[in-house]
Design a protein around this motif. Structure first.
Motif, PDB file in Angstrom:
ATOM      1  N   GLU A  13       0.820  -1.218   0.000  1.00 54.48           N
ATOM      2  CA  GLU A  13       0.000   0.000   0.000  1.00 54.48           C
ATOM      3  C   GLU A  13       0.854   1.269   0.000  1.00 54.48           C
ATOM      4  O   GLU A  13       0.312   2.354  -0.192  1.00 54.48           O
ATOM      5  N   GLY A  14       2.143   1.126   0.237  1.00 55.93           N
ATOM      6  CA  GLY A  14       3.021   2.294   0.209  1.00 55.93           C
ATOM      7  C   GLY A  14       3.730   2.605   1.502  1.00 55.93           C
ATOM      8  O   GLY A  14       4.514   3.545   1.571  1.00 55.93           O
ATOM      9  N   SER A  15       3.486   1.823   2.548  1.00 62.99           N
ATOM     10  CA  SER A  15       4.180   2.073   3.814  1.00 62.99           C
ATOM     11  C   SER A  15       5.639   1.654   3.699  1.00 62.99           C
ATOM     12  O   SER A  15       5.978   0.665   3.049  1.00 62.99           O
ATOM     13  N   ASN A  16       6.515   2.415   4.357  1.00 61.12           N
ATOM     14  CA  ASN A  16       7.903   1.985   4.499  1.00 61.12           C
ATOM     15  C   ASN A  16       8.409   2.230   5.918  1.00 61.12           C
ATOM     16  O   ASN A  16       9.603   2.310   6.159  1.00 61.12           O
ATOM     17  N   GLN A  17       7.465   2.339   6.842  1.00 65.72           N
ATOM     18  CA  GLN A  17       7.799   2.408   8.272  1.00 65.72           C
ATOM     19  C   GLN A  17       6.623   1.829   9.055  1.00 65.72           C
ATOM     20  O   GLN A  17       5.501   2.322   8.957  1.00 65.72           O
ATOM     21  N   LEU A  18       6.891   0.786   9.813  1.00 62.95           N
ATOM     22  CA  LEU A  18       5.840   0.070  10.524  1.00 62.95           C
ATOM     23  C   LEU A  18       5.816   0.496  11.988  1.00 62.95           C
ATOM     24  O   LEU A  18       6.828   0.396  12.691  1.00 62.95           O
ATOM     25  N   ILE A  19       4.654   0.989  12.432  1.00 67.03           N
ATOM     26  CA  ILE A  19       4.455   1.316  13.846  1.00 67.03           C
ATOM     27  C   ILE A  19       3.636   0.170  14.438  1.00 67.03           C
ATOM     28  O   ILE A  19       2.432   0.062  14.227  1.00 67.03           O
ATOM     29  N   GLY A  20       4.309  -0.729  15.142  1.00 64.83           N
ATOM     30  CA  GLY A  20       3.692  -1.980  15.581  1.00 64.83           C
ATOM     31  C   GLY A  20       2.765  -1.791  16.760  1.00 64.83           C
ATOM     32  O   GLY A  20       3.097  -1.120  17.739  1.00 64.83           O
ATOM     33  N   HIS A  21       1.593  -2.409  16.688  1.00 70.07           N
ATOM     34  CA  HIS A  21       0.613  -2.395  17.786  1.00 70.07           C
ATOM     35  C   HIS A  21       0.441  -3.833  18.262  1.00 70.07           C
ATOM     36  O   HIS A  21      -0.206  -4.632  17.577  1.00 70.07           O
ATOM     37  N   GLY A  22       0.989  -4.197  19.402  1.00 70.48           N
ATOM     38  CA  GLY A  22       1.745  -3.261  20.177  1.00 70.48           C
ATOM     39  C   GLY A  22       2.595  -3.997  21.213  1.00 70.48           C
ATOM     40  O   GLY A  22       2.774  -5.211  21.196  1.00 70.48           O
ATOM     41  N   TRP A  23       2.991  -3.213  22.176  1.00 73.33           N
ATOM     42  CA  TRP A  23       3.830  -3.699  23.274  1.00 73.33           C
ATOM     43  C   TRP A  23       3.251  -3.129  24.565  1.00 73.33           C
ATOM     44  O   TRP A  23       3.678  -2.087  25.050  1.00 73.33           O
ATOM     45  N   PRO A  24       2.272  -3.774  25.161  1.00 75.38           N
ATOM     46  CA  PRO A  24       1.675  -3.233  26.382  1.00 75.38           C
ATOM     47  C   PRO A  24       2.650  -3.351  27.553  1.00 75.38           C
ATOM     48  O   PRO A  24       3.222  -4.407  27.795  1.00 75.38           O
ATOM     49  N   GLY A  57       1.060 -11.624  30.955  1.00 75.77           N
ATOM     50  CA  GLY A  57       1.125 -10.188  31.184  1.00 75.77           C
ATOM     51  C   GLY A  57      -0.099  -9.449  30.692  1.00 75.77           C
ATOM     52  O   GLY A  57      -1.068 -10.024  30.216  1.00 75.77           O
ATOM     53  N   TRP A  58      -0.043  -8.142  30.833  1.00 78.50           N
ATOM     54  CA  TRP A  58      -1.133  -7.287  30.388  1.00 78.50           C
ATOM     55  C   TRP A  58      -1.238  -7.323  28.873  1.00 78.50           C
ATOM     56  O   TRP A  58      -0.282  -7.654  28.164  1.00 78.50           O
ATOM     57  N   ARG A  59      -2.421  -6.933  28.408  1.00 80.84           N
ATOM     58  CA  ARG A  59      -2.628  -6.877  26.965  1.00 80.84           C
ATOM     59  C   ARG A  59      -3.533  -5.684  26.639  1.00 80.84           C
ATOM     60  O   ARG A  59      -4.328  -5.244  27.473  1.00 80.84           O
ATOM     61  N   PHE A  60      -3.398  -5.148  25.414  1.00 77.55           N
ATOM     62  CA  PHE A  60      -4.234  -4.043  24.950  1.00 77.55           C
ATOM     63  C   PHE A  60      -5.401  -4.626  24.168  1.00 77.55           C
ATOM     64  O   PHE A  60      -5.233  -5.579  23.404  1.00 77.55           O
ATOM     65  N   TYR A  61      -6.579  -4.030  24.319  1.00 73.27           N
ATOM     66  CA  TYR A  61      -7.800  -4.657  23.805  1.00 73.27           C
ATOM     67  C   TYR A  61      -7.813  -4.801  22.288  1.00 73.27           C
ATOM     68  O   TYR A  61      -8.455  -5.707  21.758  1.00 73.27           O
ATOM     69  N   ALA A  62      -7.111  -3.927  21.562  1.00 70.24           N
ATOM     70  CA  ALA A  62      -7.273  -3.873  20.102  1.00 70.24           C
ATOM     71  C   ALA A  62      -6.031  -4.289  19.348  1.00 70.24           C
ATOM     72  O   ALA A  62      -5.932  -4.006  18.158  1.00 70.24           O
ATOM     73  N   ALA A  63      -5.085  -4.915  19.978  1.00 69.91           N
ATOM     74  CA  ALA A  63      -3.834  -5.183  19.287  1.00 69.91           C
ATOM     75  C   ALA A  63      -3.252  -6.522  19.711  1.00 69.91           C
ATOM     76  O   ALA A  63      -3.560  -7.054  20.778  1.00 69.91           O
TER      77      ALA A  63
END
Length: 871
Positions: A354-365, A375-381
């Motif tokens: 799609e054109g991305s060349n930098q990944l912002i990973g979701h996630g690291w709670p 461990g803890w977790r984030f609801y949407a990732a």
């Protein structure tokens, strides 16, 4: 993070996951408290020490807002109340108007067959003493009250102390107040080392379509008073109503640009940092709004559909920005802790396409030691930290992602087709909504109350146009009228998809582009209207004339297609495809980058089946190389084009075409081939298996999932497989490579239409993004041969080249396998957060955790040592 190959972090402060507990000493920090700022300062210093980038979400949760936002600066909304009045009624009570709201106007309109018809609406006098006095009327009627109101939306997923109204994104005073109270406090944590960027998360200011001084701004910008025409915002979709709605939407977009994006950009620059923003949603920012931020970002994995990632990448290509980031892996293979390394790669490849060349990973709670495993977790990732047993291959996964991201930043994008977005048509579809009990107005928009340019544009474009362009062997960018007006058209082909409206100045530039040799294709219908209430009357005749000259007259230079289904064929007629595959392989996508001395193609198989095809490329080249971004190995190709291409499921490659001979390229050496096929060695039995987390070793007669055994059914962690391997002399002849082959993956049937669930899980229950392939190794393995690291196994082909590690006679195999953390979760009662919700309210909902089951784990395939002729 550093050890796992992650390059940086984005700090997002969200909701509490545990109650304060004086006995254990656990305590939640309040947002912007001294303790919170100290923790943020520590994270900043540690990141700098490790050489990691740190970005800061300038708030808690999303969208921006909180306790510093008064109701007078809260997100605005045009409240429309419809009250039915019986014949003979002399007055009607004015709806309740709360603090921060004020009366705009009221109109008397007829009601016909349960519908409200706003044509010929009669404006009423100002209310007195809480009532509105009515003129005489016949038949059923309705009074429409228009009130400058507030959405009342609260910040989503806030931390303790961050609760409050979402701010008005059209009000400069609101964002300036927010920056003083929240931004300035947060930036204190960084001292003289500001974050790499500040971040504005999803623009999800639901239903916000008004601001306090909107009538004044509208009159200044559009040249007429909107108040007498307010019923058009909810009435029939007549040509008059559509143009007024267009002007309303355009004004909202301009206010969002000038009063939200620009102040944030200026604040970031003043503090020595950059502004990264997800510019889509509500308020209705446009494609060209991305020019106002330093680092545009997108989300969504539908690489053949309309996506916010392509939206951001297109803007960057237009406005000369090199980096396009993507919110990556949100909702990946839900539920949490279900995602695998292969899921990560499959999703990342879609973002790259799609054109991305930098990944912002979701996630690291963040997860304290007291939370235990996993461990803890984030609801949407998904969760990508050391609590995952498969973390042992994370450095290999991130190395792949780093290599591809780097390659896709080289040179410039080589894109053939610009798809003109129907921005003006989208504005014309905007519709105000009723807040009281009433029927929807006759002829209301089928798009409902969407106040989002990109969402309406996606509907207007439909599902086939982007797919047709890509499947025809072309790459595509979006472009909008504002970009054409400012910087022109630099693409070989321009596509006008089903446009009704086009600004005259833009159409004149398109006409000049065509006269200068540009190729334009229009589908569905030709533009006939100049957008806007005033412009439609003065400029539409010339718009119609240009359409006639470009597409209808004999010998017209443009191409018009009544049926959009013919677009792919027309593209191939006007220009040779950049990439042609024979046989066709629609699951293969590509990205083309152009350097002064070379052309680079990233190709990815996005499907769960192996593909063999012949790939022809439009570029001419003297030499070519095939790069494997997973292993880093390169291969010189005997011919530049066509290329015989074989891609395993979810495999990707990089092709480099050099325009002049590269001296660094080595001559290929072809070793002697064995004269006859050699037998493979069966390694599927007699293993010693040690469960590291249990301190237990068992004899495994034949390889199978350890979840088949009651004692290890819910085990999550590392498991060590050990075995002796006797290699005969016949397998060590020159020209033979020896592979530890774990077998093929098993394709999983792909649902007809996987859906992107969005940031709140809309559409929960529909399939999330994942790799539709079950691995013979669940889920990752590190292979040692004679105590030397031979390789890792986490993606097809599931094999390791062990040639240089093996010797004649007995050899020692040791394979460390990590599965999923979800198995351990399945063996325990999951938290229900009852008391947490009682204390703080429901700030999140755990997703897809109603039926968590342990999943197959370990080495499942028929592991063999396979001899093959060296390449």
């Amino acid at each position: 993070m550093k050890a796992g190959g992650i390059g940086g972090v984005e700090v997002q402060t969200t909701y509490p996951l545990e109650l304060d507990n004086a006995v254990s000493g656990f305590r939640n920090y309040s947002f912007l408290s001294d303790e919170h700022i100290d923790a943020l300062r520590f994270a900043s210093e540690k990141a700098r020490e490790l050489g990691l980038r740190i970005d800061l979400t300038l708030g808690s949760g999303w969208p921006y807002g909180g306790p510093s936002v008064p109701v007078t600066q809260a997100a605005g909304k045009l409240r429309v109340s419809a009250i039915t009045v019986p014949q003979g009624a002399g007055s009607v009570a004015v709806p309740d108007i709360e603090g921060g709201e004020h009366f705009l106007a009221a109109f008397l309109v007829p009601s016909s067959q349960g519908k409200i018809v706003t044509e010929n609406a009669e404006r009423l006098s100002e209310p007195r003493r809480g009532r509105l006095w009515l003129p005489r009327f016949d038949g059923p009627h309705t009074v429409l009250f228009f009130i400058a109101g507030r959405t009342g939306q609260q910040v989503k997923r806030p931390a303790i102390g961050a609760e409050g109204f979402v701010l008005d994104h059209y009000d400069r005073g609101a964002i300036e107040n927010y920056l003083r109270t929240t931004g300035d406090r947060l930036i204190e944590a960084f001292g003289s080392y500001p974050p790499y960027a500040i971040f504005s998360d999803s623009l999800e200011v639901y239903g916000s379509d008004w601001t306090t001084d909107f009538p004044k701004e509208f009159r200044t910008r559009r040249g007429y008073d909107l108040t007498p025409y307010l019923p058009a915002l909810v009435g029939e979709g007549s040509s008059l109503a559509s143009e007024i709605r267009h002007d309303w939407g355009r004004t909202l977009s301009e206010l969002a640009n000038e009063n939200y994006l620009m102040p944030l950009h200026d604040w970031a620059a003043q503090h020595g940092t950059r502004f990264r923003s997800q510019n889509y949603g509500t308020p209705p920012v446009t494609l060209s709004s991305n020019a106002l931020v330093d680092l545009p970002e997108g989300e969504g994995w539908q690489w053949k559909g309309f996506s916010a990632v392509r939206w951001a990448a297109s803007a960057n290509h237009l406005y000369g920005k090199q980096i396009t980031s993507s919110e990556t892996w949100t909702w990946l293979h839900s539920p949490v802790f279900r995602a695998t390394p292969l899921d990560m790669k499959a999703a990342a490849d879609a973002y790259f396409l799609e054109g991305s060349n930098q990944l912002i990973g979701h996630g690291w709670p963040y997860s304290p030691e007291s939370a235990g495993e996993p461990g803890w977790r984030f609801y949407a990732a998904a969760v990508f930290n050391q609590h995952n047993p498969w973390w042992l291959v994370m450095p290999d996964v991130t190395t792949y992602l780093q290599r591809v991201s780097y390659v896709l930043r080289q040179g410039k994008p080589a894109i053939d087709v610009a798809l003109l977005l129907p921005t003006d048509d989208a504005w014309a579809q905007f519709t105000a909504t009723f807040t009281g009990p009433a029927s929807e107005p006759a002829g209301s928009s089928p798009l409902g109350a969407a106040i989002s340019v990109n969402q309406v544009e996606a509907v207007l474009l439909g599902k086939s146009v982007i797919r047709q362009i890509l499947d025809s062997g072309f790459s595509v960018d979006f472009i909008d009228a504002e970009a054409i007006d400012k910087i022109g058209i630099s693409y070989p082909i321009l596509v006008l998809p089903h446009l009704e409206r086009l600004p005259l100045a833009t159409y004149r530039k398109i006409e000049a582009y065509v006269r200068s040799g540009g190729r334009v294709i229009a589908t569905g219908n030709l533009p006939q209207l100049a957008p806007g209430f005033k412009e439609s009357r003065t400029d539409s005749p010339e718009v119609q004339q240009i359409s006639q000259e470009l597409f209808r007259e004999p010998g017209a230079p443009g191409h018009f297609l009544e049926d959009e289904a013919d677009l792919g064929q027309m593209l191939a007629r006007v220009m040779k495809p950049d990439v042609s595959l024979l046989p066709a392989a629609p699951d293969i996508g590509f990205v083309h980058r152009k350097l002064p001395s070379a052309d680079i193609y990233f190709l990815a198989n996005t499907g769960n089946q192996m593909i063999r095809t012949q790939a022809s490329f439009r570029v001419s080249a003297d030499q070519a190389e095939l790069w494997d971004p997973v292993s880093g190995k390169t291969q010189i190709l005997s011919a530049a084009s066509p290329v015989q291409l074989t891609l395993e499921p979810y495999q990707s490659s990089v092709l480099v075409f050099y325009h002049q001979e590269q001296r660094s390229m080595r001559t290929k050496v072809f070793p002697a081939k064995p004269s006859a096929p050699l037998p493979s060695l069966d390694l599927a039995s007699d293993w010693s298996v040690t469960f590291s987390g249990l301190g237990r070793t068992v004899k495994m007669e034949s390889l199978h999932s350890w979840t088949d055994d009651a004692d290890t059914k819910y085990y999550s962690g590392a498991v060590v497989y050990e075995k002796k391997l006797n290699v005969p002399a016949v397998l060590l002849e020159p020209g033979i490579n020896l592979y530890l082959d774990f077998g093929h993956g098993t394709p999983i049937p792909v649902p007809a239409a996987p859906s992107d669930s969005g940031a709140d899980g809309t559409g929960s229950g529909t399939p999330r993004m994942q790799a539709w392939l079950d691995s013979p190794v669940r889920e990752a393995a590190v292979v040692f041969v004679n105590e030397r690291l031979a390789g890792t196994v986490w993606l097809p082909p599931y094999q390791v080249d062990a040639t240089k590690f093996l010797h004649l006679g007995d050899n020692q195999l040791r394979i460390v396998v990590g599965n999923l953390a979800i198995n351990e979760m399945a063996g325990r009662a999951l938290p229900n957060y009852r008391l947490l919700i009682d204390r703080y309210g429901e700030r999140f909902r755990a997703q897809d955790l109603t039926n968590v089951q342990p999943l197959p784990s370990g080495i499942l395939g028929n592991l063999r040592l396979v001899p093959r002729a060296a390449p």
